[in-house]
Design a protein around this motif. Sequence first.
Motif, PDB file in Angstrom:
ATOM      1  N   PRO A  30      36.293 -32.447 -42.207  1.00 33.98           N
ATOM      2  CA  PRO A  30      35.719 -33.358 -41.210  1.00 33.98           C
ATOM      3  C   PRO A  30      36.463 -33.239 -39.883  1.00 33.98           C
ATOM      4  N   TYR A  96      24.741 -29.569 -41.065  1.00 34.19           N
ATOM      5  CA  TYR A  96      25.809 -30.514 -40.711  1.00 34.19           C
ATOM      6  C   TYR A  96      25.223 -31.916 -40.743  1.00 34.19           C
ATOM      7  N   ASP A 101      30.832 -37.249 -41.495  1.00 30.38           N
ATOM      8  CA  ASP A 101      31.965 -36.664 -40.777  1.00 30.38           C
ATOM      9  C   ASP A 101      33.025 -37.736 -40.551  1.00 30.38           C
ATOM     10  N   CYS A 108      30.631 -33.458 -44.476  1.00 31.06           N
ATOM     11  CA  CYS A 108      29.632 -33.236 -43.429  1.00 31.06           C
ATOM     12  C   CYS A 108      29.096 -31.810 -43.394  1.00 31.06           C
TER      13      CYS A 108
END
Length: 207
Positions: A30, A96, A101, A108
Amino acid sequence: MNLFKIGSKPLGIELMAAFLEDNYVSIGYPGIGDLENISIEELRERLLRTYQYSELELTEHLQAIHLFVNTMQDGDYVLVCDGDWVHLGDLGDYFYNELYDTPDNGTCHRRGVTWLNSLPIIDLNAEVKEFLSDSGLAEQYKGPIPSARVDLWIKGSYASEQAVNHQVLVDDETLSIALGILKKALVSEDVERQERAAIAILQYAKQ
């Protein structure tokens, strides 16, 4: 078609159940943003800004991320170990997901997976067992791979009661949708896509 392996603990936390339930794999990392279409140089800069890696560590992580984002392709295969078992899946594209994240989750960077089967590691041949024993974050198998059926290296039968109990459980509605997609793929103009769909349907029929 290529074969890869991914660890089930990208952040040191076991995520195998989530991978199976939500049909994806992740490599972690992340805080470095969307990695689609970025250069190795840009990836290096993002890692250096976010993580305190030594030069040796940086090289290792760069290779693993590049493999996950760029080397893996839609239609390749992935193995993920789960104790004495390994799960075999058909990989999708990299994507993504900004929602994940975060330091707490960190999944992510993802690839979708169509899980095909759950196999006892003891039934795999020596080369694949050795490949799975390596501790790398993400790696590509360099040995020979069957052109049509990726389970041709399996020795003996794994259709025991234990194997049946270890199968990934999917609800009927999801199965119906997935089979519908595979049936459409069978009449695609892409021969490789037809082959993958046929393999997945045959694997399902054998369960």
